[in-house]
Design a protein around this motif. Structure first.
Motif, PDB file in Angstrom:
ATOM      1  N   HIS A 105       0.827  -1.198   0.000  1.00 40.07           N
ATOM      2  CA  HIS A 105       0.000   0.000   0.000  1.00 40.07           C
ATOM      3  C   HIS A 105       0.869   1.259   0.000  1.00 40.07           C
ATOM      4  CE1 HIS A 105      -3.189  -2.790   0.919  1.00 40.07           C
ATOM      5  NE2 HIS A 105      -2.598  -3.148   2.040  1.00 40.07           N
ATOM      6  N   LYS A 106       0.373   2.309  -0.630  1.00 40.78           N
ATOM      7  CA  LYS A 106       1.123   3.568  -0.662  1.00 40.78           C
ATOM      8  C   LYS A 106       1.252   4.159   0.731  1.00 40.78           C
ATOM      9  CE  LYS A 106       0.191   4.961  -5.437  1.00 40.78           C
ATOM     10  NZ  LYS A 106      -0.337   6.010  -6.333  1.00 40.78           N
ATOM     11  N   GLU A 107       0.215   3.992   1.531  1.00 34.85           N
ATOM     12  CA  GLU A 107       0.254   4.469   2.916  1.00 34.85           C
ATOM     13  C   GLU A 107      -0.200   3.341   3.817  1.00 34.85           C
ATOM     14  OE1 GLU A 107      -1.658   7.940   5.783  1.00 34.85           O
ATOM     15  OE2 GLU A 107      -2.156   7.861   3.661  1.00 34.85           O
ATOM     16  N   ASP A 108       0.652   2.974   4.774  1.00 34.57           N
ATOM     17  CA  ASP A 108       0.328   1.849   5.644  1.00 34.57           C
ATOM     18  C   ASP A 108      -0.074   2.358   7.021  1.00 34.57           C
ATOM     19  OD1 ASP A 108       0.429  -0.728   7.106  1.00 34.57           O
ATOM     20  OD2 ASP A 108       1.319  -1.422   5.228  1.00 34.57           O
ATOM     21  N   ILE A 109      -1.236   1.937   7.498  1.00 32.96           N
ATOM     22  CA  ILE A 109      -1.726   2.383   8.800  1.00 32.96           C
ATOM     23  C   ILE A 109      -1.395   1.389   9.907  1.00 32.96           C
ATOM     24  CG2 ILE A 109      -3.631   3.659   7.742  1.00 32.96           C
ATOM     25  CD1 ILE A 109      -5.474   1.343   8.632  1.00 32.96           C
ATOM     26  N   GLU A 110      -0.806   0.243   9.553  1.00 33.59           N
ATOM     27  CA  GLU A 110      -0.509  -0.794  10.545  1.00 33.59           C
ATOM     28  C   GLU A 110       0.601  -0.330  11.487  1.00 33.59           C
ATOM     29  OE1 GLU A 110       0.654  -5.556  10.583  1.00 33.59           O
ATOM     30  OE2 GLU A 110      -0.018  -4.583   8.740  1.00 33.59           O
ATOM     31  N   PRO A 111       0.370  -0.281  12.794  1.00 33.47           N
ATOM     32  CA  PRO A 111       1.353   0.271  13.733  1.00 33.47           C
ATOM     33  C   PRO A 111       2.728  -0.373  13.655  1.00 33.47           C
ATOM     34  CG  PRO A 111      -0.760  -0.064  14.831  1.00 33.47           C
ATOM     35  CD  PRO A 111      -0.870  -0.687  13.481  1.00 33.47           C
ATOM     36  N   LEU A 112       2.792  -1.701  13.654  1.00 31.50           N
ATOM     37  CA  LEU A 112       4.092  -2.372  13.696  1.00 31.50           C
ATOM     38  C   LEU A 112       4.857  -2.260  12.384  1.00 31.50           C
ATOM     39  CD1 LEU A 112       3.414  -5.601  15.809  1.00 31.50           C
ATOM     40  CD2 LEU A 112       4.160  -3.334  16.554  1.00 31.50           C
ATOM     41  N   MET A 113       4.167  -1.893  11.296  1.00 28.55           N
ATOM     42  CA  MET A 113       4.852  -1.724  10.010  1.00 28.55           C
ATOM     43  C   MET A 113       5.594  -0.396   9.924  1.00 28.55           C
ATOM     44  SD  MET A 113       4.582  -4.375   8.007  1.00 28.55           S
ATOM     45  CE  MET A 113       4.673  -3.870   6.290  1.00 28.55           C
ATOM     46  N   LYS A 114       5.470   0.427  10.962  1.00 25.74           N
ATOM     47  CA  LYS A 114       6.189   1.707  10.982  1.00 25.74           C
ATOM     48  C   LYS A 114       7.575   1.552  11.616  1.00 25.74           C
ATOM     49  CE  LYS A 114       1.889   4.362  11.133  1.00 25.74           C
ATOM     50  NZ  LYS A 114       1.922   4.735   9.718  1.00 25.74           N
ATOM     51  N   ASN A 115       8.093   0.337  11.609  1.00 25.55           N
ATOM     52  CA  ASN A 115       9.432   0.096  12.147  1.00 25.55           C
ATOM     53  C   ASN A 115      10.501   0.460  11.114  1.00 25.55           C
ATOM     54  OD1 ASN A 115      10.499  -2.460  10.667  1.00 25.55           O
ATOM     55  ND2 ASN A 115       8.427  -3.047  11.274  1.00 25.55           N
ATOM     56  N   LEU A 116      11.733   0.584  11.570  1.00 29.34           N
ATOM     57  CA  LEU A 116      12.823   1.063  10.723  1.00 29.34           C
ATOM     58  C   LEU A 116      13.057   0.180   9.496  1.00 29.34           C
ATOM     59  CD1 LEU A 116      15.066   3.218  10.475  1.00 29.34           C
ATOM     60  CD2 LEU A 116      16.558   1.690  11.766  1.00 29.34           C
ATOM     61  N   PHE A 117      12.786  -1.113   9.612  1.00 28.60           N
ATOM     62  CA  PHE A 117      13.021  -2.029   8.492  1.00 28.60           C
ATOM     63  C   PHE A 117      12.000  -1.838   7.376  1.00 28.60           C
ATOM     64  CE2 PHE A 117      12.306  -6.070   6.267  1.00 28.60           C
ATOM     65  CZ  PHE A 117      13.588  -6.333   5.810  1.00 28.60           C
ATOM     66  N   LYS A 301       5.948   9.038  19.003  1.00 25.45           N
ATOM     67  CA  LYS A 301       4.832   8.626  19.854  1.00 25.45           C
ATOM     68  C   LYS A 301       5.018   7.182  20.319  1.00 25.45           C
ATOM     69  CE  LYS A 301       1.546  11.784  17.637  1.00 25.45           C
ATOM     70  NZ  LYS A 301       0.253  11.909  16.902  1.00 25.45           N
ATOM     71  N   ASP A 302       4.160   6.775  21.262  1.00 21.42           N
ATOM     72  CA  ASP A 302       4.282   5.440  21.861  1.00 21.42           C
ATOM     73  C   ASP A 302       4.253   4.326  20.811  1.00 21.42           C
ATOM     74  OD1 ASP A 302       4.351   6.743  24.228  1.00 21.42           O
ATOM     75  OD2 ASP A 302       2.511   5.892  25.054  1.00 21.42           O
ATOM     76  N   GLU A 303       3.329   4.430  19.854  1.00 26.82           N
ATOM     77  CA  GLU A 303       3.201   3.387  18.838  1.00 26.82           C
ATOM     78  C   GLU A 303       4.450   3.317  17.965  1.00 26.82           C
ATOM     79  OE1 GLU A 303      -0.341   3.681  16.545  1.00 26.82           O
ATOM     80  OE2 GLU A 303      -1.564   2.637  18.038  1.00 26.82           O
ATOM     81  N   LEU A 304       5.054   4.451  17.696  1.00 28.78           N
ATOM     82  CA  LEU A 304       6.267   4.466  16.880  1.00 28.78           C
ATOM     83  C   LEU A 304       7.438   3.847  17.648  1.00 28.78           C
ATOM     84  CD1 LEU A 304       7.132   5.382  14.073  1.00 28.78           C
ATOM     85  CD2 LEU A 304       7.819   7.575  15.041  1.00 28.78           C
ATOM     86  N   ILE A 305       7.518   4.115  18.943  1.00 28.91           N
ATOM     87  CA  ILE A 305       8.541   3.482  19.778  1.00 28.91           C
ATOM     88  C   ILE A 305       8.326   1.974  19.805  1.00 28.91           C
ATOM     89  CG2 ILE A 305       9.370   3.209  22.158  1.00 28.91           C
ATOM     90  CD1 ILE A 305       8.912   6.178  22.582  1.00 28.91           C
ATOM     91  N   ALA A 306       7.082   1.556  20.000  1.00 30.71           N
ATOM     92  CA  ALA A 306       6.769   0.128  20.051  1.00 30.71           C
ATOM     93  C   ALA A 306       7.158  -0.576  18.758  1.00 30.71           C
ATOM     94  CB  ALA A 306       5.286  -0.082  20.336  1.00 30.71           C
ATOM     95  N   ALA A 307       6.974   0.097  17.620  1.00 32.58           N
ATOM     96  CA  ALA A 307       7.338  -0.494  16.326  1.00 32.58           C
ATOM     97  C   ALA A 307       8.843  -0.711  16.235  1.00 32.58           C
ATOM     98  CB  ALA A 307       6.866   0.400  15.185  1.00 32.58           C
TER      99      ALA A 307
END
Length: 514
Positions: A105-117, A301-307
């Motif tokens: 997807h062009k924009e991903d809303i899944e929290p864990l997919m916002k990780n550095l990898f 934010k918290d979700e970004l840290i968790a990712a």
């Protein structure tokens, strides 16, 4: 009338399902014949191959081509075979390939997919810049006492198994060691995974890389029907993985009152970054009217840290445990190489009063050579992926790729190619001796990727793996056991990381005192 409607519907479905299937033919590029709707996405499922094996097979099917076309559903994608083009994509023209493109997807809303990898664009750039300091030599040295504690527990467990005379699954043993280390280094907690293989922390690590029928279906639907809005809201990661990871990270941060605790672990580092406020830097995606990059910012934010904590856990758990256990498997079948590795370990530890340390592991050059060769023989992550940014013409060709075209590189196939590695099926650590390394095409050995998106945790992963293997081989020798398979079968459901079916059982034999 109904027959006409059905006929029209079938025509429309056929058009939609085969749209773009002549894309590579028009451009004179050889390609993998697609299946209606799914393109090449069903190939590995039908043939019962892992994704790494799928791309290796495609690579090998066209030995004289610089690149080969295939399809993600009806979207054209390209597998690149030529080493110079690989260097161009990963390093030279990185600005045209900075997207990892794991999400369809062009924009991903899944929290864990916002990780550095997996995250792309400005979020990736800002995170990478800030997080690089976490893997400096000083930070790695500071972490090493945590590794030593885990290796001591690892040997205690291994002694019990060896004394019982039972074979041991070194894949599971090294996964427990790695998980225990990540618990301490990443989360600042004692997961006790080496003592209890059934605890929640170990179960979380096991679930992340256990591909279920649900995971296969979700992956297939999201990649095949990426334009369907509904599928954007279905997450790659299962609800229990997402829920447990977010809950664990929030619980630990809350216990620390959202301030660094002085443990110097990964969560502390993320809390330090959070205290510094928004991340600010030049955009990799947006430009001002004068052509200069725009200044962008990102709030941690918290979700970004968790990712980020999630990918630290996931990447460290699977890749390190896989590479270290497969090295033990290789040495079990190459006793002469094992003796050379053990001789070096004994000699180096003698210089350091018999104790593992950061500097001692750095001195184990032959062990590192064996580790690198083992990663070549068995490429756990057997491919690299990128996605184009804008239209791009491959140098030296007349082939222009459209924006957001997927590009894949089969490292597994490159490592097995006789053009790049003499007698590639044979385990030869001396390939990586300093006197021989110049003979190797550096654009084809890429266990941690290359360029700006190379693995940020490479040095930590290697250090952790070598320490675990050195601790085991200082006390034990490894040998094939009754259940050992010389060439263990690959789990066909494996995605990014290849898993072996049935583990890696070996016999542990205590070494005689020197």
């Amino acid at each position: 009338m109904w027959l006409l409607v059905v006929a029209l519907l079938l025509v429309v479905l056929y058009y939609v399902g085969t749209k773009n299937f002549d894309y590579w033919k028009k451009r004179g590029v050889k390609y993998d014949e697609p299946i209606i709707f799914f393109g090449s996405n069903l190939t590995h499922i039908i043939k019962k191959h892992s994704l790494s094996e799928r791309f290796a097979e495609l690579h090998n099917r066209f030995p004289n081509e610089k690149y080969v076309g295939y399809f993600e559903a009806n979207k054209p994608a390209l597998l690149v075979r030529d080493p110079e083009l690989i260097k161009t994509i990963l390093v030279t023209d990185f600005k045209h390939f900075y997207r990892r493109g794991v999400s369809p997807h062009k924009e991903d809303i899944e929290p864990l997919m916002k990780n550095l990898f997996t995250v792309d664009g400005d979020a990736w750039k800002l995170l990478r810049q800030r997080m690089t300091t976490a893997f400096s030599s000083a930070k790695l040295k500071a972490m090493f006492p945590l590794i030593v504690e885990r290796t001591e527990k690892l040997i205690t467990i291994a002694k019990k198994v060896a004394d019982s005379g039972e074979e041991v699954d070194v894949r599971n043993l090294m996964a427990r060691y790695t998980t225990d280390f990540i618990g301490a280094c990443g989360f600042g907690i004692d997961s006790k995974t080496l003592d209890d293989d059934t605890n929640d922390f170990r179960q979380l690590g096991r679930r992340i890389f256990t591909v279920t029928k649900r995971d296969i279906l979700v992956n297939l639907l999201k990649r095949t029907f990426s334009n369907v809005e509904l599928f954007k809201y279905i997450h790659f990661f299962s609800p229990e993985v997402e829920r447990k990871n977010l809950s664990l990270v929030r619980q630990i941060m809350s216990q620390r009152d959202y301030k660094p605790s002085g443990r110097n672990d990964f969560i502390d580092m993320m809390l330090e970054l959070k205290q510094k406020g928004k991340m600010v830097g030049e955009s990799i995606e947006k430009v001002n009217p004068d052509g200069s990059p725009k200044i962008v910012e990102l709030e941690l934010k918290d979700e970004l840290i968790a990712a980020q904590v999630f990918v630290f856990f996931a990447a460290g758990f699977e890749t390190s445990s896989s590479s270290s256990s497969f090295l033990l498997h290789q040495l079990a079948y190459h006793p002469e190489e094992q003796k050379l590795v053990q001789k070096e370990i004994d000699e180096v530890l003698a210089k350091y009063d018999g104790k593992l340390s950061y500097d001692a592991v750095k001195d184990m050059k032959y062990l590192e050579m064996a580790f690198k060769e083992s990663n070549r023989v068995f490429a756990s992550p057997g491919f690299l992926v990128r996605k184009t940014v804008g239209k791009y013409t491959l140098p030296g060709t007349d082939l222009t790729l459209d924006d957001r075209t997927g590009v894949v590189i089969s490292t597994q196939a490159l490592y097995a190619d006789e053009r790049y590695f003499d007698d590639p099926k044979t385990f030869k650590p001396m390939r990586f001796h300093p006197d021989n390394i110049h003979k190797m095409n550096k654009n084809v050995y890429l266990p941690f990727g290359d360029g700006p998106r190379a693995c940020i945790g490479e040095r930590l992963g290697i250090m952790q793996s070598l320490a675990g293997v050195a601790a085991v081989l200082h006390v034990f020798s490894v040998a094939p056991s009754k259940s050992t398979k010389r060439y263990p079968p690959i789990d066909p459901s494996s995605t990014i990381i290849q898993n072996v079916l049935g583990g890696l059982p070996l016999a542990l034999q205590r070494r005689k005192k020197q």
